[in-house]
Structures are given as C-alpha cells and as structure tokens.
Scaffold this motif. Structure first.
Motif, mmCIF file in Angstrom:
data_model
loop_
_atom_site.group_PDB
_atom_site.id
_atom_site.type_symbol
_atom_site.label_atom_id
_atom_site.label_comp_id
_atom_site.label_asym_id
_atom_site.label_seq_id
_atom_site.Cartn_x
_atom_site.Cartn_y
_atom_site.Cartn_z
ATOM 1 N N LEU A 111 0.835 -1.193 0.000
ATOM 2 C CA LEU A 111 0.000 0.000 0.000
ATOM 3 C C LEU A 111 0.870 1.242 0.000
ATOM 4 N N TYR A 112 0.367 2.303 -0.596
ATOM 5 C CA TYR A 112 1.012 3.614 -0.497
ATOM 6 C C TYR A 112 0.522 4.250 0.801
ATOM 7 N N THR A 113 1.448 4.844 1.562
ATOM 8 C CA THR A 113 1.107 5.401 2.872
ATOM 9 C C THR A 113 1.257 6.913 2.879
ATOM 10 N N ILE A 114 0.290 7.593 3.465
ATOM 11 C CA ILE A 114 0.395 9.041 3.661
ATOM 12 C C ILE A 114 0.488 9.289 5.163
ATOM 13 N N TYR A 115 1.626 9.853 5.579
ATOM 14 C CA TYR A 115 1.882 10.113 6.995
ATOM 15 C C TYR A 115 1.659 11.593 7.328
ATOM 16 N N LYS A 116 1.391 11.864 8.581
ATOM 17 C CA LYS A 116 1.252 13.248 9.040
ATOM 18 C C LYS A 116 2.523 14.041 8.747
ATOM 19 N N SER A 117 3.674 13.404 8.924
ATOM 20 C CA SER A 117 4.959 14.085 8.747
ATOM 21 C C SER A 117 5.237 14.459 7.297
ATOM 22 N N ALA A 118 4.447 13.915 6.363
ATOM 23 C CA ALA A 118 4.664 14.214 4.951
ATOM 24 C C ALA A 118 4.205 15.628 4.582
ATOM 25 N N PHE A 119 3.363 16.204 5.404
ATOM 26 C CA PHE A 119 2.841 17.537 5.117
ATOM 27 C C PHE A 119 3.857 18.590 5.552
ATOM 28 N N ASP A 120 4.078 19.568 4.687
ATOM 29 C CA ASP A 120 5.052 20.601 5.014
ATOM 30 C C ASP A 120 4.451 21.625 5.979
ATOM 31 N N GLU A 121 5.171 22.683 6.269
ATOM 32 C CA GLU A 121 4.725 23.674 7.255
ATOM 33 C C GLU A 121 3.422 24.355 6.856
ATOM 34 N N SER A 122 3.160 24.424 5.575
ATOM 35 C CA SER A 122 1.911 25.032 5.112
ATOM 36 C C SER A 122 0.748 24.043 5.128
ATOM 37 N N GLY A 123 1.044 22.797 5.540
ATOM 38 C CA GLY A 123 -0.008 21.787 5.628
ATOM 39 C C GLY A 123 -0.363 21.159 4.299
ATOM 40 N N ILE A 124 0.583 21.184 3.342
ATOM 41 C CA ILE A 124 0.314 20.672 2.001
ATOM 42 C C ILE A 124 1.191 19.457 1.701
ATOM 43 N N PHE A 125 0.590 18.476 1.039
ATOM 44 C CA PHE A 125 1.331 17.290 0.600
ATOM 45 C C PHE A 125 0.918 16.954 -0.824
ATOM 46 N N LYS A 126 1.890 16.526 -1.619
ATOM 47 C CA LYS A 126 1.614 16.123 -2.994
ATOM 48 C C LYS A 126 2.338 14.815 -3.292
ATOM 49 N N VAL A 127 1.624 13.874 -3.871
ATOM 50 C CA VAL A 127 2.214 12.594 -4.262
ATOM 51 C C VAL A 127 3.253 12.843 -5.355
ATOM 52 N N ASP A 128 4.385 12.143 -5.262
ATOM 53 C CA ASP A 128 5.451 12.312 -6.247
ATOM 54 C C ASP A 128 4.941 11.984 -7.649
ATOM 55 N N SER A 129 5.288 12.831 -8.617
ATOM 56 C CA SER A 129 4.818 12.666 -9.995
ATOM 57 C C SER A 129 5.330 11.381 -10.640
ATOM 58 N N LYS A 130 6.376 10.764 -10.062
ATOM 59 C CA LYS A 130 6.883 9.497 -10.604
ATOM 60 C C LYS A 130 5.816 8.407 -10.561
ATOM 61 N N MET A 131 4.862 8.547 -9.657
ATOM 62 C CA MET A 131 3.809 7.549 -9.548
ATOM 63 C C MET A 131 2.950 7.480 -10.809
ATOM 64 N N LYS A 132 2.998 8.514 -11.639
ATOM 65 C CA LYS A 132 2.262 8.509 -12.901
ATOM 66 C C LYS A 132 2.793 7.446 -13.846
ATOM 67 N N ASN A 133 4.033 7.046 -13.662
ATOM 68 C CA ASN A 133 4.679 6.132 -14.593
ATOM 69 C C ASN A 133 4.228 4.687 -14.434
ATOM 70 N N SER A 134 3.467 4.406 -13.393
ATOM 71 C CA SER A 134 2.952 3.047 -13.221
ATOM 72 C C SER A 134 1.793 2.823 -14.187
ATOM 73 N N GLU A 135 1.344 1.588 -14.288
ATOM 74 C CA GLU A 135 0.245 1.252 -15.194
ATOM 75 C C GLU A 135 -1.106 1.295 -14.475
ATOM 76 N N TYR A 136 -1.120 1.894 -13.302
ATOM 77 C CA TYR A 136 -2.344 1.908 -12.507
ATOM 78 C C TYR A 136 -3.212 3.121 -12.845
ATOM 79 N N ASP A 137 -4.494 2.894 -13.051
ATOM 80 C CA ASP A 137 -5.402 3.977 -13.416
ATOM 81 C C ASP A 137 -6.404 4.316 -12.316
ATOM 82 N N THR A 138 -6.363 3.547 -11.227
ATOM 83 C CA THR A 138 -7.366 3.699 -10.172
ATOM 84 C C THR A 138 -6.693 3.741 -8.804
ATOM 85 N N ALA A 139 -7.267 4.530 -7.915
ATOM 86 C CA ALA A 139 -6.756 4.613 -6.537
ATOM 87 C C ALA A 139 -7.888 4.343 -5.563
ATOM 88 N N ILE A 140 -7.629 3.453 -4.633
ATOM 89 C CA ILE A 140 -8.579 3.203 -3.542
ATOM 90 C C ILE A 140 -8.005 3.859 -2.290
#
Length: 218
Positions: free
Chosen positions: A92-121
């Motif tokens: 599973l891909y995990t999103i942690y509290k610590s991943a958010f920066d000081e402004s409270g924003i988090f973005k998944v790395d764009s490298k994840m686009k390179n997978s063949e997956y079209d759906t996220a649960i």
C-alpha cells in the motif's frame, strides 16, 4: 504507523472492485523481478543479500597446462544477488502526518504517474483496515508480518535485506507492506469482507495530481 493518516492502493480499475469487496491479492516476489515498468518492477524483490564487488582478475586452467587470465575493465562492479521467495506480499502507499510541510500541504510524487495503474482506492481508516486483516490471518493461522518499507542504497558493498527493504530509487512509493508465508509457491487471496465503508475509489490521476491540505492541523 501511529503517524499514518491513510493508505492508498494504486491498482487497475478491473481489480479495484475486488479489493473493495475484501479480496487482498498476495503475490510472489519473483513476479516483479522481470517487470518492464520501473515503477512496478524491481530486480531486487525477494533478495536476501546483494554483493556489489569489483573483480580484480579471472584465472582459468585448461587441459595441457594452458592457463587463461582475464582482467576485467578497471572499476567494473559485479553484482551477485541471493534470492529467497519464502514470502508473499501485499503493498500500500502510505500518507503520513509528517509528509505535510509547514503550510499543511502534501503532494504525491509525480513518478507515480509512470505506473500502469489507473485507479486509486483511498483507505480512510487504515487502523480498522489492518485490524480486519490481522483478525483474518490469525483465524486462518497464517504467519505474517507488517511494516513500513525502508529504502537503502543497494549499489555499494554487501547488503543484507529483509522483505521490508527496497532500493532508494523507490523511496517515493512510501510503501507499507504485509507479508505472509509462501507455502505453495503461488499467489494467495485473503478475503477480509467488504471495506466499502472504509474507503473511496477515485481515478489515480486525482490523487497524484492534486494537492492535499490539512485544514484542521493539530
């Protein structure tokens, strides 16, 4: 894991409904060894150790007292890998509290686009999800382990590995992994019952391309 906010399972649409209905597909490590897609494939999957060595010379003796000496190109590194497919894994891909920066924003790395997956649960209650998995595995008396993956440089020296170690190049995958014993050398499906009340299903690009923002940060 206490810092975990949610899990995301990136998958193909044709498999998404199966997971929502409770089917967890545990696969063999060697499935990923020859996968062409670099985001999914990993030649180190299932490795017990990797030895990156510089071979100084090679000497071979032939009949008739003939000796052949070969000197490799200087600084050439030879990689030797010992595999052990004793486990099956579900990730599973995990999103942690610590991943958010000081402004409270988090973005998944764009490298994840390179997978063949079209759906996220998006699994919004990760602890209840894991609880149901543990209860099922204990009920079926299946040996298991679960943990966050650590990412290492696998290109220097000799490195001992566990199923929870991966190459540093995959660190953006933020993987949480559940492994079970491999008894029949084939994939296994574990059914924990519907998780519809724990998750949402969205196109993968929505998760990858959107910014997540904490609006009630504590």
């Amino acid at each position: 894991l206490n810092e975990c906010l949610m899990f995301v399972k990136f998958t193909q649409k044709k498999y998404a409904e199966k997971l929502i209905n409770g089917e967890l597909f545990f696969n063999l490590p060697n499935y990923y060894n020859s996968f062409d897609n670099e985001e999914i494939g990993d030649q180190n999957e299932g490795a017990e150790w990797i030895d990156n060595s510089e071979m100084k010379s090679i000497r071979a003796e032939y009949p008739g007292n003939k000796i052949f000496n070969f000197t490799p190109i200087p600084n050439s590194i030879f990689k030797i890998t010992q595999y052990n497919d004793y486990f099956l894994s579900f990730s599973l891909y995990t999103i942690y509290k610590s991943a958010f920066d000081e402004s409270g924003i988090f973005k998944v790395d764009s490298k994840m686009k390179n997978s063949e997956y079209d759906t996220a649960i998006v699994i919004e209650d990760p602890f209840e999800f894991l609880k149901r998995i543990e209860e099922k595995l204990k009920l079926e008396k299946i040996n298991y382990e679960m943990n966050s993956v650590s990412y290492k440089n696998l290109n220097i020296g000799k490195i001992d590995l566990t199923p929870f170690d991966k190459k540093i190049e995959h660190s953006h995958q933020n993987e949480f992994r559940i492994i079970i014993e491999n008894l029949n050398n084939s994939p296994k499906i574990i059914n924990i019952g519907s998780i519809e009340n724990l998750c949402k299903i969205v196109p993968a690009e929505v998760i990858i391309e959107s910014e997540m923002k904490v609006t009630n940060k504590k």
